[in-house]
Design a protein around this motif. Structure first.
Motif, PDB file in Angstrom:
ATOM      1  N   LEU A 260     -29.606   4.396 -17.208  1.00 57.94           N
ATOM      2  CA  LEU A 260     -28.968   3.941 -15.973  1.00 57.94           C
ATOM      3  C   LEU A 260     -27.573   4.544 -15.840  1.00 57.94           C
ATOM      4  CD1 LEU A 260     -28.849   2.153 -13.463  1.00 57.94           C
ATOM      5  CD2 LEU A 260     -28.156   0.246 -14.941  1.00 57.94           C
ATOM      6  N   GLN A 261     -26.817   4.536 -16.920  1.00 61.74           N
ATOM      7  CA  GLN A 261     -25.468   5.104 -16.893  1.00 61.74           C
ATOM      8  C   GLN A 261     -25.498   6.595 -16.563  1.00 61.74           C
ATOM      9  OE1 GLN A 261     -24.359   3.519 -20.932  1.00 61.74           O
ATOM     10  NE2 GLN A 261     -22.440   3.095 -19.907  1.00 61.74           N
ATOM     11  N   THR A 262     -26.407   7.322 -17.186  1.00 63.59           N
ATOM     12  CA  THR A 262     -26.454   8.770 -16.988  1.00 63.59           C
ATOM     13  C   THR A 262     -26.844   9.118 -15.567  1.00 63.59           C
ATOM     14  OG1 THR A 262     -27.083   9.010 -19.319  1.00 63.59           O
ATOM     15  CG2 THR A 262     -27.381  10.930 -17.897  1.00 63.59           C
ATOM     16  N   ALA A 263     -27.826   8.423 -15.024  1.00 63.42           N
ATOM     17  CA  ALA A 263     -28.257   8.692 -13.645  1.00 63.42           C
ATOM     18  C   ALA A 263     -27.136   8.414 -12.661  1.00 63.42           C
ATOM     19  CB  ALA A 263     -29.484   7.849 -13.313  1.00 63.42           C
ATOM     20  N   GLU A 264     -26.409   7.326 -12.863  1.00 64.35           N
ATOM     21  CA  GLU A 264     -25.328   7.002 -11.943  1.00 64.35           C
ATOM     22  C   GLU A 264     -24.168   7.983 -12.107  1.00 64.35           C
ATOM     23  OE1 GLU A 264     -26.059   2.406 -10.791  1.00 64.35           O
ATOM     24  OE2 GLU A 264     -24.421   2.778 -12.171  1.00 64.35           O
TER      25      GLU A 264
END
Length: 401
Positions: A260-264
């Motif tokens: 989730l962090q990487t995609a955002e």
């Protein structure tokens, strides 16, 4: 913008003297602002000179800054942040490594490195900063400070530069609990009120077992002292009991929050980097290479897993329940030692296994400077259910007083 020449700790990108606009509960307190939070008329670097130079100075303060100035606090500086706040070590390619006052040969932790150093070295009473994967909690632990990451989105993020909106939140690092409590109550719009005492204190065994043996021993001693002076029985609990299925704690990070962090990050900072091609620091460039290769579509199932874990973990929290665990599984590594992939993974993987618990569950967490290993500080964290921030502040005060 170089570090302030009159700040030997290396904590600041610039000293300031912004007077309070009103009197209030924070009268007489000094604070710094992490350099991903806007101050009117001052460029925000986001830990990157390229970002700073490409963007105008903001016209308005971040709303959280105005809350503090309107409650009597004085802003005395902008604090160094890791590049794009995408790090937990606090060693900035551009701004240097702020001094860890309790362990000067060791890293301060990031990405709120300057915030922690400004408080630990006595320049400020508290610092306004941000936390996604542990950027308040890790430096709090490694520098021997009080630090609170509140429930996700309890505090306004207007004027806080984009990062990971489903994870990142504004919080505080402080030198004393009473200062942390006062600043957080202003930001939470939560005046002091009567709260029930905690009925259950649980220790998260999976997090405890992730920590080094010496830290495990210190946690056991601290919990024994807490039980003796409060009368609370500290009960063990495993992550599988919390979520109601055969599951290890590391899924919060490896099969949830990390994707989730990487995609955002791709959609916020990544879009700007790809469009503008700025100069990047060496360490950040290596980390950003993984962001560039990240498969967003393949990660969608893990993003759904985050939502499921949020529901499962918070369904476990009965009223007046507190869960505790070591804030970090290791003491601060020595400066310059995270210079191989093996060394980086040895620090990051177990650390984020622990910090992802509150991140994925959107929990309020307070790191308390209770532990010492090899003359280095380590925090003991306490968490409560989502949006139970006021209860957690009250519970920690009762537990440690």
């Amino acid at each position: 913008m170089p570090n302030s020449p009159t700040d030997p700790s290396g904590a600041l990108v610039g000293q300031l003297d912004l007077a309070p606009v009103r009197s209030g509960s924070l009268d007489g307190l000094r604070f710094t602002v992490k350099d991903n939070i806007d101050l009117a008329g001052h460029k925000t670097s986001y830990g990157s000179p390229a970002w700073r130079d490409a963007h105008p100075a903001p016209v308005h303060n971040a709303l959280c800054v105005d809350q503090l100035l309107a409650s009597g606090a004085r802003c005395v500086g902008k604090a160094v942040a890791d590049e794009f706040t995408y790090s937990l070590d606090g060693e900035s390619f551009y701004f240097g490594t702020p001094r860890n006052a309790k362990a000067p040969d060791r890293i301060p932790g990031g990405s709120s490195s300057g915030s922690a150093a400004s408080v630990a070295n006595g320049f400020a009473d508290f610092s306004l900063c941000t936390d996604a994967g542990g950027s308040i909690r890790v430096p709090a632990s490694l520098c021997g400070l009080w630090g609170m990451r509140p429930s996700l989105h309890r505090i306004s993020e207007a004027g806080v530069l984009p990062f990971q909106p489903s994870v990142s939140t504004v919080g505080v690092l402080a030198d004393r609990f009473d200062v942390l409590d006062a600043a957080m109550r202003v930001l939470l719009n939560a005046p002091a009120s009567s709260m029930p005492s905690p009925r259950r204190i649980l220790v998260l065994q999976d997090a405890l077992e992730t920590a080094d043996t010496a830290i495990q021993g210190e946690v056991g001693g601290a919990l024994g002292r807490i039980a003796e002076h409060t009368g609370f029985v500290v009960e063990p609990v495993r992550f599988s009991e919390i979520v109601g299925e055969a599951c290890e704690l590391k899924v919060c990070n490896l099969n949830g929050l990390r994707d989730l962090q990487t995609a955002e990050f791709q959609s916020t900072v990544g879009n700007w980097i790809e469009a503008c091609k700025p100069e990047l620091g060496v360490t950040f460039s290596m980390a950003y290479g993984n962001v560039q290769k990240f498969d967003r579509i393949a990660a969608l199932d893990n993003m759904a897993r985050c939502e499921s874990l949020f529901r499962q973990i918070n369904a476990f929290f009965t009223p007046e329940t507190v869960i505790c665990f070591p804030t970090t599984p290791k003491i601060a590594p020595r400066k310059g030692s995270l210079n191989t992939l093996e060394a980086v993974m040895d620090f990051y993987d177990p650390t984020m296994t622990i910090t992802a618990f509150s991140g994925v569950a959107r929990l309020p967490e307070i790191s308390v400077p209770l532990l010492t290993v090899d003359n280095c500080p380590v925090g003991l964290s306490f968490v409560a259910g989502h949006y139970q921030d006021e209860f957690l502040l009250s519970a920690v005060k009762r537990i440690i007083s």
